[in-house]
Scaffold this active site. Structure first.
Site, mmCIF file in Angstrom:
data_model
loop_
_atom_site.group_PDB
_atom_site.id
_atom_site.type_symbol
_atom_site.label_atom_id
_atom_site.label_comp_id
_atom_site.label_asym_id
_atom_site.label_seq_id
_atom_site.Cartn_x
_atom_site.Cartn_y
_atom_site.Cartn_z
ATOM 1 C CG ASN A 194 -1.462 1.188 1.319
ATOM 2 O OD1 ASN A 194 -1.777 2.047 0.702
ATOM 3 N ND2 ASN A 194 -2.300 1.486 2.647
ATOM 4 C CD1 TRP A 195 3.235 1.225 -3.198
ATOM 5 C CD2 TRP A 195 3.548 2.682 -4.733
ATOM 6 N NE1 TRP A 195 3.970 0.544 -3.967
ATOM 7 C CE2 TRP A 195 4.070 1.526 -5.208
ATOM 8 C CE3 TRP A 195 3.561 3.585 -5.712
ATOM 9 C CZ2 TRP A 195 4.871 1.292 -6.242
ATOM 10 C CZ3 TRP A 195 4.310 3.590 -6.720
ATOM 11 C CH2 TRP A 195 4.899 2.353 -7.059
ATOM 12 C CE LYS A 196 0.096 3.224 4.794
ATOM 13 N NZ LYS A 196 0.212 3.262 6.193
ATOM 14 C CG HIS A 250 -5.646 1.769 5.485
ATOM 15 N ND1 HIS A 250 -5.064 2.721 6.526
ATOM 16 C CD2 HIS A 250 -4.684 1.059 5.387
ATOM 17 C CE1 HIS A 250 -4.010 2.378 6.808
ATOM 18 N NE2 HIS A 250 -3.518 1.524 6.023
ATOM 19 C CD GLU A 262 -2.569 5.545 6.698
ATOM 20 O OE1 GLU A 262 -2.703 5.596 5.630
ATOM 21 O OE2 GLU A 262 -1.740 5.022 7.618
ATOM 22 C CD GLU A 283 -2.863 -2.264 7.565
ATOM 23 O OE1 GLU A 283 -1.902 -2.597 7.186
ATOM 24 O OE2 GLU A 283 -3.523 -1.289 7.374
ATOM 25 N N GLY A 324 3.164 2.409 10.681
ATOM 26 C CA GLY A 324 4.066 3.527 10.532
ATOM 27 C C GLY A 324 4.954 4.054 11.754
ATOM 28 C CB SER A 343 6.179 -1.346 11.947
ATOM 29 O OG SER A 343 5.650 -0.110 12.000
ATOM 30 N N GLY A 386 3.201 -1.107 3.976
ATOM 31 C CA GLY A 386 3.102 0.558 3.846
ATOM 32 C C GLY A 386 4.679 1.055 3.489
ATOM 33 N N GLY A 387 5.122 1.588 4.264
ATOM 34 C CA GLY A 387 6.524 1.999 4.041
ATOM 35 C C GLY A 387 7.585 1.375 3.266
HETATM 36 P P1 13P Z 1 3.672 0.639 7.568
HETATM 37 O O1 13P Z 1 3.961 -0.629 7.008
HETATM 38 O O2 13P Z 1 4.186 1.813 6.873
HETATM 39 O O3 13P Z 1 3.476 0.564 9.002
HETATM 40 O O4 13P Z 1 2.009 0.811 7.055
HETATM 41 C C1 13P Z 1 1.174 -0.244 7.323
HETATM 42 C C2 13P Z 1 -0.117 -0.166 6.374
HETATM 43 O O5 13P Z 1 -0.904 0.904 6.940
HETATM 44 C C3 13P Z 1 -0.484 -0.759 5.396
HETATM 45 O O6 13P Z 1 -1.823 -0.564 4.848
#
Ligand code: 13P
Length: 252
Positions: free
Chosen positions: A9-11, A95, A97, A167, A173, A211, A232-233
């Site tokens: 997920n590149w956000k 998600h 967020e 998650e 993050g 993470s 994510g990251g």
């Molecule tokens: P991180 O891997 O950056 O913690 O993000 C997880 C995430 O929210 C994937 O959807």
């Protein structure tokens, strides 16, 4: 049979040049991967076409969100049908967020899942508790309620188009990951909740997110109820993301 999946997920990150660089590296390095993992890239919607044009067949593509409605006067929204039309096979839904920053409700989550089904997409329903909820001992109850609210309307063969991503909000993050044991315990509890809803629970893929990095992925993915990850990251760096894809064990 449940699938092993690693989804990135590149956000709200990336650019056309990142698409070219990252997806080209993935194309060449994925050819040697023999653990059966399905690799999914979920870029911002504006880059979906670029990813699809660059990606070779072994990479699936998804969107991060879809509208609750089919079509119409909803300025700024993107429908599930449009994502399907471009060639996406997945969408994230709910998600944390989206829930926290955009006030997405359980009702909207359920409506989006319906839209995903209508468009033939697989919905990755995201669930997870906050730190306060975990510390007060409410984590399993919170996640069970999110599962019920999102998936109560799912029936029969629609379950084949459901993936659940656990998650924990406090792990996203932050560099903090749930221990493999805690993540496994929550995944087992999610599978029970799915069975209570009438799902073929052993066939639904459950992903862990929060993470996940190259150095903790193998411990998480070796747990019996963890079928892969939502990253994510670390999905923005080709080498790190590939190492995570490689960390999926060949056999359960
Ligand atoms: P991180 O891997 O950056 O913690 O993000 C997880 C995430 O929210 C994937 O959807």
């Amino acid at each position: 049979m449940r699938r092993k999946i690693v989804a990135g997920n590149w956000k709200m990150n990336g650019s056309r040049s990142l698409v070219k660089q990252l997806v080209s590296t993935m194309n060449s390095d994925l050819t040697g991967l023999d653990n059966g993992v399905e690799v999914v890239i979920i870029p911002p919607a504006l880059y979906v076409s670029d990813v699809i044009e660059t990606a070779e067949r072994s990479i699936q593509v998804g969107v991060q969100n879809v509208a609750c409605w089919e079509s119409g006067a909803y300025t700024g929204e993107i429908s599930a049908a449009m994502a399907g039309d471009l060639g996406c096979s997945y969408t994230l839904i709910g998600h944390s967020e989206r829930r926290q920053l955009f006030g997405e409700t359980d009702e909207q989550v359920a409506a989006k899942i319906d839209q995903a089904f209508s468009a033939g997409l697989t919905a990755i329903l995201c669930v997870g508790e906050t730190l306060e909820q975990r510390e007060s001992g409410a984590a399993e109850a919170v996640v069970a309620e999110q599962i019920r609210a999102g998936l109560a309307g799912v029936a029969d063969e629609q379950w084949q188009r459901i993936v659940v991503a656990y998650e924990p909000v406090w792990a996203i993050g932050t560099g903090k990951t749930a221990t493999a044991e805690d993540a496994q315990a929550m995944h087992a509890s999610i599978r029970k909740e799915l069975a209570a809803l009438g799902a073929p629970a052993n066939d639904v893929s459950l992903l862990y997110g929060g993470s996940v990095k190259a150095d903790n992925a193998a411990a998480l993915f070796s747990q019996p109820d963890i079928d892969g990850g939502l990253i994510g990251g670390a999905s923005l760096k080709a080498d790190e993301f590939l190492s995570i894809c490689r960390a999926v064990p060949r056999e359960y």
